[in-house]
Design a protein around this motif. Structure first.
Motif, short mmCIF file in Angstrom:
data_model
loop_
_atom_site.label_atom_id
_atom_site.label_comp_id
_atom_site.label_asym_id
_atom_site.label_seq_id
_atom_site.Cartn_x
_atom_site.Cartn_y
_atom_site.Cartn_z
N ILE A 14 0.78 -0.96 -0.12
CA ILE A 14 -0.15 -0.14 0.03
C ILE A 14 1.03 1.17 0.09
O ILE A 14 1.39 1.48 0.85
CB ILE A 14 -1.07 0.18 1.15
CG1 ILE A 14 -1.88 -1.33 1.30
CG2 ILE A 14 -2.01 1.06 1.13
CD1 ILE A 14 -2.86 -1.60 0.36
N GLU A 15 0.76 2.04 -1.18
CA GLU A 15 1.69 3.23 -1.23
C GLU A 15 1.42 4.26 -0.08
O GLU A 15 2.32 4.70 0.50
CB GLU A 15 1.37 3.81 -2.59
CG GLU A 15 2.30 5.15 -2.84
CD GLU A 15 2.29 5.75 -4.29
OE1 GLU A 15 2.38 6.81 -4.23
OE2 GLU A 15 1.98 4.75 -5.01
N LEU A 51 9.13 0.39 -6.56
CA LEU A 51 10.03 0.15 -5.23
C LEU A 51 11.15 1.35 -5.16
O LEU A 51 11.62 1.63 -5.90
CB LEU A 51 10.45 -1.23 -5.19
CG LEU A 51 9.62 -2.39 -5.55
CD1 LEU A 51 10.34 -3.57 -5.66
CD2 LEU A 51 8.62 -2.54 -4.22
N ASP A 52 11.11 1.52 -3.69
CA ASP A 52 12.27 2.57 -3.32
C ASP A 52 13.65 2.20 -3.39
O ASP A 52 13.91 1.63 -2.52
CB ASP A 52 11.92 3.19 -2.00
CG ASP A 52 12.73 4.33 -1.75
OD1 ASP A 52 13.58 4.81 -2.51
OD2 ASP A 52 12.41 5.18 -0.50
N LEU A 53 14.06 1.86 -4.59
CA LEU A 53 15.56 1.28 -4.69
C LEU A 53 16.53 2.09 -3.66
O LEU A 53 17.79 1.24 -3.69
CB LEU A 53 15.69 1.08 -6.22
CG LEU A 53 15.00 0.57 -6.89
CD1 LEU A 53 15.19 0.56 -8.41
CD2 LEU A 53 14.52 -0.98 -6.54
N ASP A 90 6.95 5.90 -3.18
CA ASP A 90 5.45 6.94 -2.87
C ASP A 90 5.96 7.89 -4.15
O ASP A 90 6.77 8.82 -4.22
CB ASP A 90 5.81 7.72 -1.75
CG ASP A 90 4.50 8.70 -1.51
OD1 ASP A 90 3.78 8.95 -2.58
OD2 ASP A 90 4.37 9.41 -0.73
N ASP A 91 5.19 7.60 -5.19
CA ASP A 91 5.35 8.66 -6.72
C ASP A 91 4.50 9.61 -6.70
O ASP A 91 4.44 10.21 -7.70
CB ASP A 91 5.38 7.58 -7.88
CG ASP A 91 3.98 7.02 -8.06
OD1 ASP A 91 3.03 7.28 -7.14
OD2 ASP A 91 3.62 6.11 -8.79
N PHE A 127 0.29 -4.08 -6.18
CA PHE A 127 0.54 -2.74 -5.52
C PHE A 127 -0.61 -1.81 -5.76
O PHE A 127 -1.36 -1.82 -6.71
CB PHE A 127 1.49 -2.10 -6.81
CG PHE A 127 2.97 -2.92 -6.75
CD1 PHE A 127 4.16 -2.37 -6.22
CD2 PHE A 127 3.15 -3.99 -7.30
CE1 PHE A 127 5.38 -2.77 -6.28
CE2 PHE A 127 4.20 -4.54 -7.34
CZ PHE A 127 5.41 -4.02 -6.78
N ALA A 128 -0.98 -1.10 -4.68
CA ALA A 128 -2.05 -0.14 -4.63
C ALA A 128 -1.92 1.18 -4.13
O ALA A 128 -0.89 1.24 -2.96
CB ALA A 128 -2.97 -0.94 -3.58
#
Length: 308
Positions: A14-15, A51-53, A90-91, A127-128
Motif C-alpha cells: 500500500i503506497e 519500489l524505493d530502490l 511513493d510516486d 501494488f495499490a
C-alpha cells in the motif's frame, strides 16, 4: 547443487502506508564458496521502479543488481537464508504505470547453478495506492474431502492432492507437501520440512527442529517442540506461540497482516516483548518463545494476538 525456495511478503503493498516488501530465499544447504547467484524476473516491464530502490536492505547476500528493463534482478546469496527488503515507492501518483492497482508476478528463474523449488518458485504482489483499492479476498472454495497420508519411521516425502488432506510424517526426516485444499500436516518426530501449499492449512511441526512454510492462503502454524523456523509465505497467517522446549524463529511475520496465536492458556499479559538487535524476542519469564525477524518490539501490540 542447492535447491532454492523463493517467496515474498506481504503480498499486498500500500503506497499510502509505505509497506515494506521482503523477498526471501532459502537454500536446502549452505551455499558454495562465493555464493550462488539467482535471477528473479517480474512479468511487468519497469516494475522495480515502483519500489524505493534507494532504501534496499539485504541480509545473507550481496546487493542485488537490476536488469536493463528494471523488470528483474540478480542476487548472489552467501548464506542459507537471505532476504531483500525494500519499501514501495511513493510516486505522488505521477507514474501512470503504477497508479491505482497493479499486480506483478515475480518468478525465480531456472539455472544450471541451482535447482528451483517447484513449490516455492513465484509470488504475485499487488501494488495499490491506498487500501480502498484492494478487493476483498474470495472465500475459500470447498475442495472436497481428501486422503489420510501416513509416513513410516524412515525419511519420507509425502505429497497431498488438491483436496483437503491429512498428512502425517511419523518418525524420520520427512518432507510434507500439502498442495491445494485445506490440509493438516503433522511432522511427527525428526527434523522435517512442511509446506502447506495453497489453501487454508494447519501445520504442526511436532518434535524436532523443523522448517514450516505455510504457502499461499490463511494458514495456522505450530512449531511444536524444538527450535523451528517458520514462514507464512503469503496470506494472513497465524504464527502460534507455544510453551515448549526450543525457541522458534518467525521469519516473515508481517505486522498488520499476520497474527500471533496464544495457545494453552497464554495471554498477552504473560508476555515480555523486547528488541533483540533488529528483531523482536517474545518470552514468558525466562522462557524464550519466539524471535520475530525484522520486526521492532514497539510495533507489536495486543491487537496482533488471537487465541487459538
Amino acid at each position: 547443487m542447492p535447491v532454492v525456495s523463493f517467496s515474498a511478503t506481504p503480498t499486498t503493498l500500500i503506497e499510502s502506508e509505505g509497506t515494506v516488501l521482503t523477498f526471501q530465499f532459502i537454500l536446502d544447504a549452505a551455499p558454495p564458496a562465493g555464493g550462488v547467484t539467482v535471477t528473479v524476473n517480474g512479468d511487468l516491464v519497469s516494475n522495480l521502479n515502483a519500489l524505493d530502490l534507494f532504501a534496499i536492505e539485504v541480509s545473507g547476500g550481496e546487493f542485488p543488481v537490476g536488469d536493463f528493463l528494471f523488470s528483474g534482478f540478480d542476487f548472489t546469496i552467501t548464506s542459507q537464508n537471505a532476504t531483500i527488503s525494500v519499501p514501495i515507492f511513493d510516486d505522488d501518483d505521477t507514474d501512470p504505470d503504477f497508479n491505482g492497482l497493479r499486480n506483478v508476478t515475480y518468478t525465480l528463474q531456472d539455472s544450471p547453478n541451482y535447482t528451483v523449488d517447484a513449490n516455492a518458485s513465484n509470488v504475485t504482489i499487488t501494488f495499490a495506492d491506498d487500501p480502498s483499492l484492494v478487493p476483498d479476498p474470495d472465500p475459500d472454495p470447498d475442495p472436497g474431502t481428501g486422503n489420510v497420508i501416513e509416513g513410516t519411521g524412515q525419511s519420507d516425502r509425502l505429497e497431498g492432492t488438491n483436496a483437503s488432506d491429512e498428512i502425517r510424517g511419523q518418525g524420520g526426516r520427512d518432507t510434507l507437501l500439502g498442495l491445494g485444499g485445506t490440509d493438516t500436516l503433522l511432522g511427527g518426530g525428526g527434523r522435517d520440512n512442511l509446506n502447506g501449499g495453497d489453501g487454508r492449512d494447519l501445520l504442526f511441526g511436532e518434535g524436532g527442529k523443523d522448517r514450516i512454510n505455510g504457502g499461499g492462503g490463511r494458514d495456522t502454524l505450530y512449531g511444536g517442540g524444538g527450535a523451528d523456523i517458520i514462514s507464512g509465505q503469503g496470506g494472513r497467517d497465524i504464527f502460534v506461540l507455544e510453551q515448549r522446549p526450543g525457541r522458534d524463529t518467525f521469519r516473515d511475520f508481517n505486522d498488520r497482516q499476520d497474527r500471533l496465536g496464544l495457545s494453552n492458556g497464554l495471554s498477552f499479559e504473560n508476555l515480555t516483548i523486547v528488541d533483540q538487535g533488529r528483531n523482536t524476542l517474545i518470552r514468558v519469564g525466562g522462557n524464550a518463545l519466539a524471535i520475530l525477524r525484522g520486526i521492532e518490539a514497539n510495533a507489536i501490540t495486543e491487537a496482533d494476538f488471537v487465541d487459538v
